[in-house]
Design an enzyme around this catalytic site. Structure first.
Site, PDB file in Angstrom:
ATOM      1  N   GLU A  77       0.825  -1.215   0.000  1.00  0.00           N
ATOM      2  CA  GLU A  77       0.000   0.000   0.000  1.00  0.00           C
ATOM      3  C   GLU A  77       0.859   1.264   0.000  1.00  0.00           C
ATOM      4  O   GLU A  77       1.860   1.342   0.717  1.00  0.00           O
ATOM      5  CB  GLU A  77      -0.850  -0.038   1.293  1.00  0.00           C
ATOM      6  CG  GLU A  77      -1.743   1.164   1.524  1.00  0.00           C
ATOM      7  CD  GLU A  77      -2.549   1.031   2.819  1.00  0.00           C
ATOM      8  OE1 GLU A  77      -2.229   0.136   3.637  1.00  0.00           O
ATOM      9  OE2 GLU A  77      -3.498   1.808   2.998  1.00  0.00           O
ATOM     10  N   LYS A 151      -8.799   3.117  -2.235  1.00  0.00           N
ATOM     11  CA  LYS A 151      -9.189   2.499  -0.963  1.00  0.00           C
ATOM     12  C   LYS A 151     -10.553   3.025  -0.503  1.00  0.00           C
ATOM     13  O   LYS A 151     -10.796   4.237  -0.510  1.00  0.00           O
ATOM     14  CB  LYS A 151      -8.117   2.832   0.090  1.00  0.00           C
ATOM     15  CG  LYS A 151      -8.187   2.027   1.379  1.00  0.00           C
ATOM     16  CD  LYS A 151      -6.995   2.394   2.286  1.00  0.00           C
ATOM     17  CE  LYS A 151      -6.906   1.547   3.533  1.00  0.00           C
ATOM     18  NZ  LYS A 151      -5.733   1.915   4.355  1.00  0.00           N
ATOM     19  N   TYR A 157      -8.299   4.468  13.902  1.00  0.00           N
ATOM     20  CA  TYR A 157      -8.278   3.976  15.273  1.00  0.00           C
ATOM     21  C   TYR A 157      -6.836   3.565  15.534  1.00  0.00           C
ATOM     22  O   TYR A 157      -6.057   3.427  14.606  1.00  0.00           O
ATOM     23  CB  TYR A 157      -9.209   2.769  15.469  1.00  0.00           C
ATOM     24  CG  TYR A 157      -9.019   1.680  14.443  1.00  0.00           C
ATOM     25  CD1 TYR A 157      -9.870   1.572  13.350  1.00  0.00           C
ATOM     26  CD2 TYR A 157      -7.958   0.766  14.533  1.00  0.00           C
ATOM     27  CE1 TYR A 157      -9.679   0.597  12.383  1.00  0.00           C
ATOM     28  CE2 TYR A 157      -7.769  -0.211  13.574  1.00  0.00           C
ATOM     29  CZ  TYR A 157      -8.629  -0.296  12.508  1.00  0.00           C
ATOM     30  OH  TYR A 157      -8.438  -1.256  11.541  1.00  0.00           O
ATOM     31  N   CYS A 207      -5.466  -2.908   1.597  1.00  0.00           N
ATOM     32  CA  CYS A 207      -5.407  -3.110   3.061  1.00  0.00           C
ATOM     33  C   CYS A 207      -6.781  -3.303   3.717  1.00  0.00           C
ATOM     34  O   CYS A 207      -7.436  -4.316   3.516  1.00  0.00           O
ATOM     35  CB  CYS A 207      -4.612  -1.973   3.703  1.00  0.00           C
ATOM     36  SG  CYS A 207      -3.893  -2.468   5.299  1.00  0.00           S
ATOM     37  N   GLY A 375      19.975  -3.242  36.627  1.00  0.00           N
ATOM     38  CA  GLY A 375      18.583  -3.676  36.750  1.00  0.00           C
ATOM     39  C   GLY A 375      18.059  -4.277  35.446  1.00  0.00           C
ATOM     40  O   GLY A 375      18.749  -4.243  34.418  1.00  0.00           O
ATOM     41  N   ASP A 377      15.459  -3.467  33.351  1.00  0.00           N
ATOM     42  CA  ASP A 377      15.080  -2.624  32.210  1.00  0.00           C
ATOM     43  C   ASP A 377      16.282  -2.214  31.360  1.00  0.00           C
ATOM     44  O   ASP A 377      16.289  -2.398  30.139  1.00  0.00           O
ATOM     45  CB  ASP A 377      14.349  -1.363  32.696  1.00  0.00           C
ATOM     46  CG  ASP A 377      12.956  -1.670  33.235  1.00  0.00           C
ATOM     47  OD1 ASP A 377      12.504  -2.824  33.102  1.00  0.00           O
ATOM     48  OD2 ASP A 377      12.329  -0.756  33.791  1.00  0.00           O
TER      49      ASP A 377
END
Lengths: 672, 672
Positions: A77, A151, A157, A207, A375, A377
């Site tokens: 796309e 399209k 969203y 898509c 640590g 992370d």
């Protein structure tokens, strides 16, 4: 058949390394029996807005397809522009003019091999109703634009914002080339929706257009139009879908099942070509694929890399590369919270690796600097950066304070040595002392005018985190092409347990969408699955996470994060339930958590944790809004380009009230 | 008539202060002749998601309207939820359940006075096509929900994202109450679109629904449906539009003309009720208004404050409050770039003041701390904060370095004294020295592994800016309810001329959407128009802006920003041309700039500046993405919730290429 397919791909890969007439001829001969209906899937990694860069890749594969005598070559796309370009083209419309110019020039080099090339199509400006652009695919062949597909369904969203700048096409399938930039509904009605190429009919969609089958989605769909259903009316021989779909947890299974369902339902093969590569916060996995008319997988391209795949869906030519990067393991889905992260760890790893790599290369950076605290992370971040950028391009700095344990320091050093990354130690003691002195002076002035000085503030903790960030940004300023890394994880970001201008500051945040319990699992997985085994010291995995910024007065030892927050296993399940099941306070209070199966948790304790969760989450919204770019990995995230909640939404009642209480309150309000 | 209107509003304002039966009776008697067709416009300031807070305000004005015997009381769009709630309701759907419960209970207290109350309407979950919610207005009277109006046109551009979570209504006007949560197209067809209240027909629409008149917008509209045109077919006596529309430069004129045009075209009065107050980055101005059937303005509520306004558009009852906050001056628009900012300065001021005030109060903060450099940006910020939060709630800190001139220090002090804000001085010398020493040590280690150390880096400049931010965040951590302020302006953000974790860091960025040349004009305006005149020292306005972070080797004095960038007058025109006219590189190269009318600029110089502009802008994208919340003021902005451009969009060709060059390049690519 498999032998032939393997031969084809050996030759193709060789061809990609050394363009040679001999290789091309050999390949062409092998493909001869599959010539009619042969299709190339060009799965490429674009840079959004950089049309010349993208066009160069498009032209390369068009020429390759021509040399091999294929009927058709298909691109993802919007490939000329890169997806998603977002508002950029509204402010700089010249980019759209450019992509049309490039498209027209590319059309001129096409031969009998048809090319499907995605582009942003500007609509006629006068008498315009709707948005200014279509998201289109041009059908190019014999030197011309032969038709255009637009399209219809516009995802708006999560990380998708198509409807911000794209007008939905009211009709599906092919429309005449003469309508370029001046869509005309009347003209369109007379045009067949499918296109004929060498006697085969192709039904092309873009898509989201193929994500709306009412039957597959149990009658719960986002749009009323189903473009595939419309295309099917003309009984095409093959469906083609040009796509740009990023990977997220659980998405792979859905995509596989849906494409298979469509092929089977209409008894028509479907070809799905997906973008690969990361763009800011979204990591596209490629994994383009083809299902035959029975819904069986006939071919699949590699995951997380560019590839050119050749298929003939009707003659059964295709090669199924395994879904790599762990995507195949995400084909089973759990409906309950579990700590069994294993099936999603490789995908998580590959998604983030690609995210880091593309963010750096596409913005011109090549090196990363990060604090190594010993640590979990920072350790995981170091491994990921080392794998994405090369160990020589990573600098780990151990920046101990007086609270830092000797174990933390040695863990950092061992890790760096295991990874082979650059390493040094730089004490923040002087920085912290000076800052503390300066601030204490300053506070004594402020105190004269303002009340409300905290007796137990986080000022001292934050001075340490910010001093460290000061070092990292200093290195970034002083040495070319170097970005500092924000090491915050998803669990702690939900709780706002991260320092502004401190550990949550950086040019990129690799693990911001990975919860803590998953990071533990990832550490074990990395130790077992990387080429160099056990790079992460066992002690890093065994120790309880804590920022080592303050001493717990109760224990005299550094404060443990779980004491300040709540057990990570509990916290991560709260996040999971909100994100995946949209549960609210009482839903959770009344469900048994996984943590509760192995630990006694009193009702009061659970109430306290849930209250703390919502309270902290509400005040963390600001931090989400200033977090650097990070790869979206999970099915849902708090990445600001994926999830939008106003910061001023204070006082939301996440528990809800019953009708009676509401009625009572309203009567009170009415008698004010 | 005017006397009556004034009397009504005197009584109303008194009523708001002291609810009294006597006052209500007096007002009711005055309103008696206007009873039939009387309407209250309740212009209120909600908190998004805080339904109880919003409901309390709604109930207050419903009861007031009832007591006065009005026919109707109208609230802004989505008032129970607050606009915009965005993705919050997707993740926490209990909030939507709640707003429906509150709506139903509010309905029970309604009498013959009808109330129009906006709410988020969840749609029936099974067999659902489309988004999960409608943006609706409930028609409440006699204890019941009498009908529902649903928004059809969904703005999805700039700061608006309606289509992310809202389904467009396929029909306009009133739909039966029984369709609540289960919209049924068949039921709807039998229902009149307008509602009858005391013998008058009202045609109700929601915000964007009235922004699509093809004639007014010269046939260039965003949607094909025109809800007003549809409503007009039933010949309503009055149009009503429930709205939530933020103020932006140039928008006032458009809004006024459009509403007037609609009233006149359909010979029908129109009532427009707008939200007031700021939500994160958007400042809603209120200024609700009523046009009579001839398109003349009959009534207008105050700007930038809550108000209850009573009108009777058919009987000519209405009061036109002046557009305040300078909105009235924006009723004329310039089509060319000009430094005549005066008409927009008061609006700019009021928009930002409301933005600061609401961001602080809605998130629970009340105090601000900022660095006072003696420069224009921090000066303007201090004035705005002082006016928004009260001088006692602002702390200005002068944080000189060795580069800071004595004039800068005294300017800061004089300003603070003029404003009456808290002030102290705190040298960053020790911080800078310690940091510099630590970093120099660190750099010598890094240098052993990495090449590419800059000989002329910005490290030293940034250490200063970051030391200052360290002070401000320290105060924020130590003292309750206090936010540090980011003082970056729009011109410098465009150029990335701001330090990450330095001056661009803070809890809020008041002037991020105000270009530098406008800030100069604003300084003069503030000096002339605030109660305390000339609070800003003349020397602040006269001196050339510069960060005072580095010495210009050429002059031996602090570096002037214009030398590092380009003249602000030129820079601001580039921004203006891109944002307002969407011009590209060559458009600008070939146009005469305002700056060129008064200064000789060689072609080479202009090329250099334009090149620098695009180069710097491309690398500033990251900074835009981590900027704290800021009020959108201008017609276009770079606020990340208003404008979205991927950071990885490097290599965009803002100049464009001609067909011939493109053709040549494609041929090269094809022969790779």
């Amino acid at each position: 058949m498999e032998q032939i397919e393997n031969k084809i791909y050996q030759l193709l890969e060789q061809l990609n390394k050394e363009q040679s007439q001999t290789l091309t001829e050999e390949l062409k001969n092998i493909l001869e029996p599959y010539k009619n209906g042969s299709i190339g899937l060009a799965q490429i990694n674009p840079i959004v807005g950089n049309i010349e860069y993208n066009a160069q890749k498009v032209v390369k594969y068009i020429v390759e397809a021509q040399n091999l005598g294929l009927d058709l070559v298909v691109f993802p796309e919007l490939i000329l522009m890169g997806y998603p370009i977002e508002d950029t083209i509204d402010r700089h419309p010249i980019i759209v003019e450019e992509n049309v110019k490039w498209l027209k020039e590319i059309a001129k080099i096409t031969t009998t091999t048809t090319a499907l090339v995605g582009f942003v199509e500007p609509r006629k400006y006068n008498c315009l109703t709707g948005k200014k652009y279509f998201n289109s695919v041009a059908i190019l062949s014999e030197g011309k634009i032969k038709g255009i597909v637009r399209k219809s369904l516009l995802p708006t969203y999560s990380e998708f914002n198509d409807y911000r700048y794209i007008e939905p096409s009211p009709v599906v399938g092919m429309q005449p080339a003469e309508t370029l930039g001046q869509f005309d509904e009347e003209m369109v009605q007379t045009c067949p929706k499918t296109i004929d190429i060498n006697g085969k009919k192709y039904g092309i969609s873009i898509c989201e257009d193929c994500w709306n089958n009412k039957e597959f989605f149990n009658d719960t769909t986002l749009y009323s139009l189903d473009p595939i259903e419309e295309l099917a009316k003309e009984k095409p021989d093959v469906f083609i879908n040009c796509s740009a779909s990023p990977t997220r947890a659980k998405k792979e299974q859905l995509k596989h099942n849906m494409l298979s369902f469509i092929a089977k339902k209409y008894s028509t093969p479907i070809i799905y070509v997906n973008q690969v590569g990361a763009i800011d916060n979204s990591s596209f996995d490629g994994s383009s694929r083809v299902f035959d008319k029975n819904g069986n997988l006939l071919a699949r391209a590699k995951s997380f890399q560019e590839q050119f795949l050749i298929v003939n869906p009707e003659k059964g030519l295709g090669k199924v590369y395994p879904l790599t990067g762990g995507l195949e393991k995400t084909l089973t889905e759990t409906k309950v919270y579990t700590l069994e992260y294993e099936p999603d760890l490789e995908r998580t790893y590959k998604t983030i690796i690609q995210g880091i790599k593309d963010y750096f290369t596409k913005t011109g950076f090549k090196r990363a600097v990060l604090g190594l605290s010993g640590g979990l992370d920072s350790t995981i971040c170091a491994v990921l950066l080392s794998d994405a950028l090369g160990a020589e391009n990573v600098f780990g700095i151990s920046m101990p304070s007086k609270i830092t344990s000797s174990e933390s320091k040695s863990d950092a050093q061992i890790l760096a040595s295991n990874l082979g990354i650059n390493f040094t130690e730089a004490s923040i003691k002087d920085m912290v002392d000076t800052t503390t002195n300066c601030l204490n002076d300053l506070f004594s002035y402020v105190e004269k005018k303002w009340d409300g000085r905290y007796t137990k503030s986080f000022t001292q903790d934050n001075i340490q985190a910010r001093s460290r960030a000061m070092f990292l940004w200093g290195i970034s300023n002083e040495f070319g092409a170097c970005l500092p890394i924000a090491t915050s994880d998803k669990s702690e970001l939900y709780m706002g347990y991260a320092t502004i201008n401190g550990d949550m500051s950086g040019g990129f945040a690799p693990i911001a969408d990975v919860p803590k319990t998953k990071l533990f699992a990832l550490a074990r997985w990395l130790n077992a699955n990387r080429k160099v085994k056990n790079a992460i010291p066992e002690s890093v995995i065994l120790k309880k996470p804590g920022a080592e910024l303050a001493i717990d007065p109760k224990t005299g030892k550094p404060l443990i994060a779980e004491d300040a927050l709540m057990p990570y296993e509990f916290l991560d399940e709260v996040i999971w339930r909100i994100e995946n099941k949209k549960e609210h306070y009482y839903d959770m209070l009344n469900s048994e958590f996984l943590y509760e199966k192995s630990h006694y948790v009193s009702k009061e304790q659970k109430v306290e944790w849930l209250d703390k969760f919502y309270r902290r989450m509400s005040t963390a919204l600001y931090k989400w809004s200033i977090l650097p770019p990070s790869v979206i990995v999970d099915s849902r995230s708090i990445n600001k380009y994926d999830y939008k909640q106003p910061i001023t939404s204070s006082g939301i009642n996440y528990k809800g009230l019953d009708e009676e209480s509401i009625s009572t309150k309203i009567k009170e309000f009415a008698h004010l």
